[in-house]
Write an enzyme that holds these catalytic residues in place. Structure first.
Site, PDB file in Angstrom:
ATOM      1  N   ASP A  48     -44.233  10.439  10.144  1.00  0.00           N
ATOM      2  CA  ASP A  48     -44.078  11.782  10.702  1.00  0.00           C
ATOM      3  C   ASP A  48     -43.832  11.635  12.202  1.00  0.00           C
ATOM      4  O   ASP A  48     -44.289  10.684  12.833  1.00  0.00           O
ATOM      5  CB  ASP A  48     -45.324  12.634  10.460  1.00  0.00           C
ATOM      6  CG  ASP A  48     -44.996  14.137  10.440  1.00  0.00           C
ATOM      7  OD1 ASP A  48     -45.063  14.744   9.354  1.00  0.00           O
ATOM      8  OD2 ASP A  48     -44.663  14.698  11.522  1.00  0.00           O
ATOM      9  N   ASP A  76     -39.585   9.167  14.112  1.00  0.00           N
ATOM     10  CA  ASP A  76     -38.673  10.312  14.114  1.00  0.00           C
ATOM     11  C   ASP A  76     -37.512   9.922  13.205  1.00  0.00           C
ATOM     12  O   ASP A  76     -36.698   9.060  13.554  1.00  0.00           O
ATOM     13  CB  ASP A  76     -38.186  10.581  15.543  1.00  0.00           C
ATOM     14  CG  ASP A  76     -37.193  11.736  15.607  1.00  0.00           C
ATOM     15  OD1 ASP A  76     -36.674  12.146  14.537  1.00  0.00           O
ATOM     16  OD2 ASP A  76     -36.935  12.225  16.712  1.00  0.00           O
ATOM     17  N   TYR A 163     -29.422  25.667   8.530  1.00  0.00           N
ATOM     18  CA  TYR A 163     -30.447  25.179   7.587  1.00  0.00           C
ATOM     19  C   TYR A 163     -29.853  25.145   6.176  1.00  0.00           C
ATOM     20  O   TYR A 163     -29.977  24.156   5.451  1.00  0.00           O
ATOM     21  CB  TYR A 163     -31.661  26.110   7.644  1.00  0.00           C
ATOM     22  CG  TYR A 163     -32.803  25.734   6.727  1.00  0.00           C
ATOM     23  CD1 TYR A 163     -33.732  24.764   7.096  1.00  0.00           C
ATOM     24  CD2 TYR A 163     -32.966  26.359   5.493  1.00  0.00           C
ATOM     25  CE1 TYR A 163     -34.790  24.427   6.254  1.00  0.00           C
ATOM     26  CE2 TYR A 163     -34.016  26.034   4.653  1.00  0.00           C
ATOM     27  CZ  TYR A 163     -34.930  25.066   5.035  1.00  0.00           C
ATOM     28  OH  TYR A 163     -35.976  24.735   4.207  1.00  0.00           O
ATOM     29  N   SER A 166     -27.449  22.323   5.739  1.00  0.00           N
ATOM     30  CA  SER A 166     -28.130  21.024   5.626  1.00  0.00           C
ATOM     31  C   SER A 166     -28.677  20.824   4.211  1.00  0.00           C
ATOM     32  O   SER A 166     -28.641  19.722   3.668  1.00  0.00           O
ATOM     33  CB  SER A 166     -29.257  20.915   6.661  1.00  0.00           C
ATOM     34  OG  SER A 166     -30.353  21.759   6.329  1.00  0.00           O
TER      35      SER A 166
HETATM   36  N1  LIG Z   1     -41.774  26.079   3.884  1.00  0.00           N
HETATM   37  C1  LIG Z   1     -40.857  26.554   3.065  1.00  0.00           C
HETATM   38  O1  LIG Z   1     -40.825  27.754   2.752  1.00  0.00           O
HETATM   39  C2  LIG Z   1     -39.863  25.646   2.445  1.00  0.00           C
HETATM   40  C3  LIG Z   1     -39.682  24.344   2.870  1.00  0.00           C
HETATM   41  N2  LIG Z   1     -38.765  23.545   2.255  1.00  0.00           N
HETATM   42  C4  LIG Z   1     -38.596  22.165   2.682  1.00  0.00           C
HETATM   43  O2  LIG Z   1     -39.793  21.441   2.445  1.00  0.00           O
HETATM   44  C5  LIG Z   1     -39.866  20.330   3.339  1.00  0.00           C
HETATM   45  C6  LIG Z   1     -41.241  20.286   3.976  1.00  0.00           C
HETATM   46  O3  LIG Z   1     -41.371  21.415   4.803  1.00  0.00           O
HETATM   47  P1  LIG Z   1     -42.752  22.177   5.074  1.00  0.00           P
HETATM   48  O4  LIG Z   1     -43.862  21.448   4.468  1.00  0.00           O
HETATM   49  O5  LIG Z   1     -42.534  23.582   4.750  1.00  0.00           O
HETATM   50  O6  LIG Z   1     -42.768  22.091   6.667  1.00  0.00           O
HETATM   51  P2  LIG Z   1     -43.856  21.584   7.698  1.00  0.00           P
HETATM   52  O7  LIG Z   1     -43.310  21.928   9.032  1.00  0.00           O
HETATM   53  O8  LIG Z   1     -45.207  22.089   7.345  1.00  0.00           O
HETATM   54  O9  LIG Z   1     -43.856  20.008   7.485  1.00  0.00           O
HETATM   55  C7  LIG Z   1     -42.733  19.221   7.795  1.00  0.00           C
HETATM   56  C8  LIG Z   1     -43.190  17.921   8.406  1.00  0.00           C
HETATM   57  O10 LIG Z   1     -42.029  17.173   8.734  1.00  0.00           O
HETATM   58  C9  LIG Z   1     -42.244  16.595   9.999  1.00  0.00           C
HETATM   59  N3  LIG Z   1     -40.977  16.320  10.664  1.00  0.00           N
HETATM   60  C10 LIG Z   1     -40.114  17.235  11.189  1.00  0.00           C
HETATM   61  N4  LIG Z   1     -39.110  16.601  11.796  1.00  0.00           N
HETATM   62  C11 LIG Z   1     -39.331  15.269  11.657  1.00  0.00           C
HETATM   63  C12 LIG Z   1     -38.651  14.120  12.091  1.00  0.00           C
HETATM   64  N5  LIG Z   1     -37.538  14.193  12.829  1.00  0.00           N
HETATM   65  N6  LIG Z   1     -39.166  12.908  11.771  1.00  0.00           N
HETATM   66  C13 LIG Z   1     -40.303  12.818  11.069  1.00  0.00           C
HETATM   67  N7  LIG Z   1     -41.010  13.873  10.641  1.00  0.00           N
HETATM   68  C14 LIG Z   1     -40.526  15.088  10.937  1.00  0.00           C
HETATM   69  C15 LIG Z   1     -43.059  17.629  10.758  1.00  0.00           C
HETATM   70  O11 LIG Z   1     -43.717  17.074  11.887  1.00  0.00           O
HETATM   71  C16 LIG Z   1     -44.000  18.111   9.684  1.00  0.00           C
HETATM   72  O12 LIG Z   1     -45.189  17.374   9.652  1.00  0.00           O
HETATM   73  C17 LIG Z   1     -38.714  20.513   4.324  1.00  0.00           C
HETATM   74  O13 LIG Z   1     -37.632  19.689   3.948  1.00  0.00           O
HETATM   75  C18 LIG Z   1     -38.338  21.981   4.153  1.00  0.00           C
HETATM   76  O14 LIG Z   1     -37.003  22.239   4.492  1.00  0.00           O
HETATM   77  C19 LIG Z   1     -38.032  23.972   1.206  1.00  0.00           C
HETATM   78  C20 LIG Z   1     -38.171  25.226   0.747  1.00  0.00           C
HETATM   79  C21 LIG Z   1     -39.099  26.166   1.308  1.00  0.00           C
HETATM   80  C1  LIG Z   2     -35.331  32.505  -0.767  1.00  0.00           C
HETATM   81  C2  LIG Z   2     -34.962  31.591   0.386  1.00  0.00           C
HETATM   82  C3  LIG Z   2     -35.569  30.304   0.231  1.00  0.00           C
HETATM   83  C4  LIG Z   2     -35.522  29.553   1.488  1.00  0.00           C
HETATM   84  C5  LIG Z   2     -36.696  28.673   1.526  1.00  0.00           C
HETATM   85  C6  LIG Z   2     -36.639  27.706   2.630  1.00  0.00           C
HETATM   86  O1  LIG Z   2     -36.129  26.621   2.480  1.00  0.00           O
HETATM   87  C7  LIG Z   2     -37.151  27.987   3.901  1.00  0.00           C
HETATM   88  C8  LIG Z   2     -37.979  28.982   4.082  1.00  0.00           C
HETATM   89  C9  LIG Z   2     -38.375  29.361   5.362  1.00  0.00           C
HETATM   90  C10 LIG Z   2     -38.902  28.504   6.322  1.00  0.00           C
HETATM   91  C11 LIG Z   2     -39.154  29.281   7.443  1.00  0.00           C
HETATM   92  C12 LIG Z   2     -38.797  30.577   7.193  1.00  0.00           C
HETATM   93  O2  LIG Z   2     -39.004  31.552   7.883  1.00  0.00           O
HETATM   94  C13 LIG Z   2     -38.170  30.578   5.940  1.00  0.00           C
HETATM   95  C14 LIG Z   2     -37.633  31.713   5.271  1.00  0.00           C
HETATM   96  C15 LIG Z   2     -36.254  32.029   5.564  1.00  0.00           C
HETATM   97  C16 LIG Z   2     -35.554  32.450   4.322  1.00  0.00           C
HETATM   98  C17 LIG Z   2     -35.621  33.912   4.098  1.00  0.00           C
HETATM   99  C18 LIG Z   2     -34.586  34.231   3.084  1.00  0.00           C
HETATM  100  C19 LIG Z   2     -34.346  35.663   3.033  1.00  0.00           C
HETATM  101  C20 LIG Z   2     -33.229  35.888   2.084  1.00  0.00           C
HETATM  102  O3  LIG Z   2     -33.466  35.833   0.872  1.00  0.00           O
HETATM  103  O4  LIG Z   2     -32.120  36.039   2.559  1.00  0.00           O
END
Ligand SMILES: NC(=O)C1=CN([C@@H]2O[C@H](COP(=O)(O)OP(=O)(O)OC[C@H]3O[C@@H](n4cnc5c(N)ncnc54)[C@H](O)[C@@H]3O)[C@@H](O)[C@H]2O)C=CC1
Ligand SMILES: CCCCCC(=O)/C=C/[C@H]1C=CC(=O)[C@@H]1CCCCCCC(=O)O
Length: 279
Positions: A48, A76, A163, A166
């Site tokens: 991380d 990173d 996003y 990506s």
């Molecule tokens: N939170 C949400 O609603 C959703 C999240 N995701 C995906 O799930 C995955 C995990 O996200 P979350 O747990 O929600 O976020 P989070 O922010 O809680 O955790 C992400 C972790 O990745 C680390 N990170 C970020 N950039 C980094 C880098 N350059 N190198 C190493 N570590 C790095 C952060 O420090 C953090 O600990 C992500 O790929 C996110 O796009 C997918 C769908 C929904």
């Molecule tokens: C239903 C959309 C799923 C997107 C989930 C995701 O990868 C990231 C979620 C978010 C992380 C930070 C945010 O604030 C997120 C929500 C942004 C998506 C909101 C979508 C609204 C829509 O349906 O257009």
């Protein structure tokens, strides 16, 4: 009842003593996956960029599961050298990596280059490092690569175009490798996870750049959040199901966990891949 017991045994045997490399494990979904895998007997090396939180997570989990089963290295993963050095360290620490979870991600529409470097670049690099190490035709043990995408990988999302781009890249890359003609010789499964929104460090409206945070907050409130534990179960399903190479698993509040299939169709003599509905 007997069936239930057998199922549990299969799950435990599947991950016990397996070597896992995971990015973004200090918090959120990544941390949830690390904890689940440790509870099933796997050995986990996570990285991380958040050094303080990563170290604190390592201390906490080593106290609970043992100092020889969970390891943290700051890295990173948008930096190729740091990412490769961490993967190599995981291999020498664990002996072998059989499960690779590319999970690190950020949401920051005002920093689109960084978004692509972390969310797509690190997933591509991490997958290639893992494939090279795991592939059976070059002496590896085989394994599974799980790339964490999002529901935003399957639909356009007007509030977060970079996003969304990506995450589409992750699906395109992962499913393309899954179709590689030598895939069976590699012995490596390729899977994508597409969760809906869940509560985590990422759901911080300040990080969305200049977007209208009130509107987004309202949308999120209306949509509701899937539980991290449900998303973690989705990851376990991807690891367990043996015949799911190329799988895209969606996890949402309304529909739970369901596979989305991409299919080759022939349109006027041109082969094309389309996303079709669930199975
Ligand atoms: N939170 C949400 O609603 C959703 C999240 N995701 C995906 O799930 C995955 C995990 O996200 P979350 O747990 O929600 O976020 P989070 O922010 O809680 O955790 C992400 C972790 O990745 C680390 N990170 C970020 N950039 C980094 C880098 N350059 N190198 C190493 N570590 C790095 C952060 O420090 C953090 O600990 C992500 O790929 C996110 O796009 C997918 C769908 C929904
Ligand atoms: C239903 C959309 C799923 C997107 C989930 C995701 O990868 C990231 C979620 C978010 C992380 C930070 C945010 O604030 C997120 C929500 C942004 C998506 C909101 C979508 C609204 C829509 O349906 O257009």
């Amino acid at each position: 009842m007997l069936e239930d017991i057998n199922t549990v045994i299969v799950i435990v045997m599947d991950t016990r003593d397996k070597g896992v490399f995971l990015t973004g494990g200090a918090q959120g979904l990544g941390r949830g996956i690390v904890v689940k895998l440790l509870s099933l007997g796997a050995k986990v090396f996570f990285v991380d960029v958040d050094v303080e939180r990563g170290k604190a997570t390592q201390v906490e989990l080593q106290t609970q599961y043992g100092a020889d089963v969970v390891f943290f290295q700051p890295a990173d993963v948008s930096d190729g050298e740091q990412h490769k050095a961490a993967f190599d360290a995981a291999v020498s620490t664990l002996g072998a990596v059989e499960i690779c979870v590319n999970n690190a991600g950020i949401m920051a529409e005002d920093k689109w280059e960084k978004v692509l470097a972390v969310n797509a670049g690190s997933h591509i690099r991490g997958s290639l490092l893992a494939l090279e190490h795991m592939r059976r035709d070059r002496g590896g043990r085989g394994g599974v690569i799980i790339n964490v995408a999002s529901l935003a990988a399957l639909y356009p999302k007007s509030i977060c175009p970079s996003y969304t781009a990506s995450k589409h890249a992750v699906i395109g890359f992962t499913t393309s490798w899954a179709m590689n003609p030598d895939h069976k010789d590699h012995g490596v499964r390729w899977c994508c996870l597409c969760p809906a929104t869940f509560q985590s460090g990422m759901v911080d409206l300040k990080r969305l750049g200049d977007l209208d945070t009130d509107t987004i907050a309202e949308i999120l409130q209306k949509q509701g959040f899937v539980e991290i534990s449900q998303v973690v179960e989705g990851v376990m399903k991807l690891m367990r199901d043996p015949d799911n190479n190329g799988a895209i698993l969606e996890v949402s509040l309304e529909k739970g966990a369901r596979y989305r299939r991409r299919q080759v169709v022939d349109r006027d003599g041109v082969s094309d891949l389309v996303v079709v509905d669930t199975y």
